[in-house]
Enzyme design. Structure first.
Site, PDB file in Angstrom:
ATOM      1  N   LYS A 154       0.843  -1.203   0.000  1.00 50.29           N
ATOM      2  CA  LYS A 154       0.000   0.000   0.000  1.00 50.29           C
ATOM      3  C   LYS A 154       0.870   1.241   0.000  1.00 50.29           C
ATOM      4  CE  LYS A 154      -1.864   2.821   2.933  1.00 50.29           C
ATOM      5  NZ  LYS A 154      -1.968   4.055   2.113  1.00 50.29           N
ATOM      6  N   THR A 209       5.284   7.300  14.332  1.00 46.13           N
ATOM      7  CA  THR A 209       5.300   6.471  15.540  1.00 46.13           C
ATOM      8  C   THR A 209       3.873   6.251  16.045  1.00 46.13           C
ATOM      9  OG1 THR A 209       7.533   7.147  16.116  1.00 46.13           O
ATOM     10  CG2 THR A 209       6.157   6.393  17.930  1.00 46.13           C
ATOM     11  N   GLU A 229       9.368   0.976  11.024  1.00 44.57           N
ATOM     12  CA  GLU A 229      10.349   2.050  10.798  1.00 44.57           C
ATOM     13  C   GLU A 229       9.610   3.352  11.042  1.00 44.57           C
ATOM     14  OE1 GLU A 229      13.433   1.634  10.338  1.00 44.57           O
ATOM     15  OE2 GLU A 229      13.775  -0.275   9.321  1.00 44.57           O
ATOM     16  N   CYS A 263      13.134  10.616   7.821  1.00 43.19           N
ATOM     17  CA  CYS A 263      13.140  10.087   9.186  1.00 43.19           C
ATOM     18  C   CYS A 263      14.530  10.200   9.811  1.00 43.19           C
ATOM     19  CB  CYS A 263      12.687   8.642   9.174  1.00 43.19           C
ATOM     20  SG  CYS A 263      13.589   7.654   7.984  1.00 43.19           S
ATOM     21  N   GLU A 356       9.158  15.364  16.260  1.00 44.91           N
ATOM     22  CA  GLU A 356       9.668  15.309  14.896  1.00 44.91           C
ATOM     23  C   GLU A 356       8.976  16.388  14.067  1.00 44.91           C
ATOM     24  OE1 GLU A 356       8.467  11.909  12.459  1.00 44.91           O
ATOM     25  OE2 GLU A 356      10.549  11.726  11.811  1.00 44.91           O
TER      26      GLU A 356
END
Ligand code: NAP
Ligand code: MG
Length: 452
Positions: A154, A209, A229, A263, A356
């Site tokens: 996906k 996350t 990840e 990331c 982040e």
């Protein structure tokens, strides 16, 4: 059939309209993948290797087309996009070496022979984010296919075009129907079915996350295997003994590459206090020098953000009270632009240091000594990557061992090579991709004892 419009983030023009797969079609695809699995795992290792090599060659022959698709769909610079398509080719060539080298053990036992096999899991679901649509897809499907699994993939709703093309190229290369299927659709529909459908035996998820935790919790109900990840808040640690000019000249590229939507972005620069002011003096021209603009221009170093909503989120990290040291360039006109931005946080609890950003915003913080650098670097829930700048080899190794992160570079900002392992500590993820053990993430070890 619902559709989504794919928008070029540099121009805000619609590039194409893509049909989205629904729940029933996802189930049908998973069942096709399950049926295709019986034949695929029986393909002789050398033949599976040859098919993956042909897939790699098809990607190489279409490298420029794939790269141009990514420029139009994701606003990646053409230089980056070519590297990304080349990375898919290289991951597939590396994966082609797996089937003939998937070695088990022969373990000494009394009264017989004991051998181990690395068996495929079955159907593997790969869920991909929008920031690196091609490489992240390939890190999942390459080794998964090589180890004898079938794959449903996906892509992110915002960036389906290159994944769709890769699915076509696999078929053209002779990968049998049902072995590798690309299913553009919503995370809440297609991605969720990968989690809940019992025939999917593993989910490889790259993304936030927050969503990663939901995926892991969902997979727990079936003890489904996961590789995660997730996000990062990586530190670029600059010691006073480093080549300061090089550290400052390269720091922007360690965080602003792909407009910071990486990331591994080194979004915290920690600088030893004795050289803090000097470092900022050197950093300013380097940030001004980052060429921001039309991603299809060969000389461009940074393109736009992926969407208007994401730009607003990035902008929210720079509040009226935020101390901005300096900013880089930003083109006028349409496109989801945000300039390279260097901020000096007031406190360790500032959002820009704890969350982040996933955009071109970097925070610079002073530290006193080695212990202080490690304390600050590790003061985060994340642990994906990081850089250490020093000319003292002992310190380079001590600090590399001390930083709680999966991928570190000394006097460099590199994180990813397809033949070295990649993944996160702490809440940056679970498991590893790439590297010499890539296939083992897609196999069960079976032990067989034969009495003699
Ligand atoms: P995201 O919102 O978590 O989405 C990632 C993918 O998951 C998309 O395909 C999304 O589909 C899908 N998804 C969303 N909700 C889902 C659900 N409930 N069930 C199943 N699938 C679901 O992340 P993003 O904003 O696209 O990507 C940015 C994040 O990825 C950042 O945090 C970044 O650090 C991380 N990242 C990590 C790595 C690494 O290797 N560690 C690499 C790249 C990116 P939709 O498209 O429909 O939303
Ligand atoms: Mg999202």
């Amino acid at each position: 059939m619902t559709t989504t419009q794919v928008v070029n983030p540099a121009t805000e023009q619609v590039v194409s309209t893509v049909e989205l797969v629904g729940a029933a079609e996802t189930d049908a695809a998973i069942e096709r993948a399950q049926r295709a699995g019986a034949d695929w795992r029986a393909v002789a290792p050398g033949d599976r290797a040859r098919l993956l090599r042909r897939f790699a060659e098809a990607v190489d022959a279409n490298l420029e087309q794939l790269a141009q698709l990514e420029v139009a769909n994701a606003g990646h610079t053409i230089g980056n996009a070519r590297w990304e398509a080349g990375n898919v080719r290289d991951v597939l060539h590396f994966a082609a070496g797996i089937p003939e080298r998937l070695l088990g053990n022969q373990i000494p036992v009394a009264g017989g022979v004991d051998i181990t096999f690395h068996e495929p899991l079955g159907v593997v679901g790969v869920i991909v984010p929008w920031n690196f649509p091609m490489p992240i897809a390939a890190w999942g499907f390459g080794p998964a296919l090589a180890a004898g699994n079938t794959v449903v993939l996906k892509p992110a709703e915002l960036t389906p075009l290159t994944a769709i093309r890769l699915g076509e190229l696999a078929l053209e290369a002779g990968v049998p129907e049902g072995v590798f299927q690309v299913l553009p659709g919503k995370g809440s529909v297609v991605g969720q079915r990968f989690v809940t459908h019992p025939a999917v035996r593993k989910v490889v998820f790259t993304g936030s996350t927050e969503v990663g935790k939901e995926i892991m919790a969902g997979c727990a109900r079936q003890v489904k295997r996961v590789t995660l990840e997730l996000g990062g808040k990586s530190a670029n640690i600059v010691f006073a003994d480093a080549d300061l000019a090089r550290a400052a000249a390269t720091a922007p590229y360690g965080v602003f590459d792909n407009a910071g939507q990486d990331c591994c972005a080194r979004s915290r620069i920690l600088v030893q206090r004795s050289v803090f002011d000097r470092f900022l003096e050197l950093l300013e021209p380097a940030v001004h020098g980052v060429r921001v603009g039309d991603p299809s221009d060969e000389s461009t170093e940074m393109g736009p953000l992926i969407s208007a909503a994401h730009r607003d989120r990035v902008a929210s990290f720079v509040e009226p009270s935020t101390k901005v040291a300096f900013t880089g360039a930003q083109p006028d006109g349409p496109g989801f632009w945000y300039p390279p931005t260097v901020v000096l946080p007031d406190a360790p609890s500032d959002r820009v240091l704890t969350e982040e950003v996933f955009g071109p915003v970097v925070a610079v913080v002073p530290f006193e000594d080695e212990a202080d650098a490690l304390r600050i670097a590790n003061d985060t829930e994340y642990g994906l990557s990081g850089s250490i700048w020093t000319n003292d080899v002992g310190r380079a190794l001590r600090v590399s061992r001390g930083v709680e992160a999966g991928n570190l570079s000394v006097n460099s900002h590199s994180s990813v090579r397809y033949w070295t392992p990649f993944g996160g500590y702490k809440q940056s993820g679970l498991g590893r991709e790439l590297g010499p053990d890539a296939a083992l993430a897609f196999t069960e070890t079976k032990n067989v004892f034969i009495a003699t």
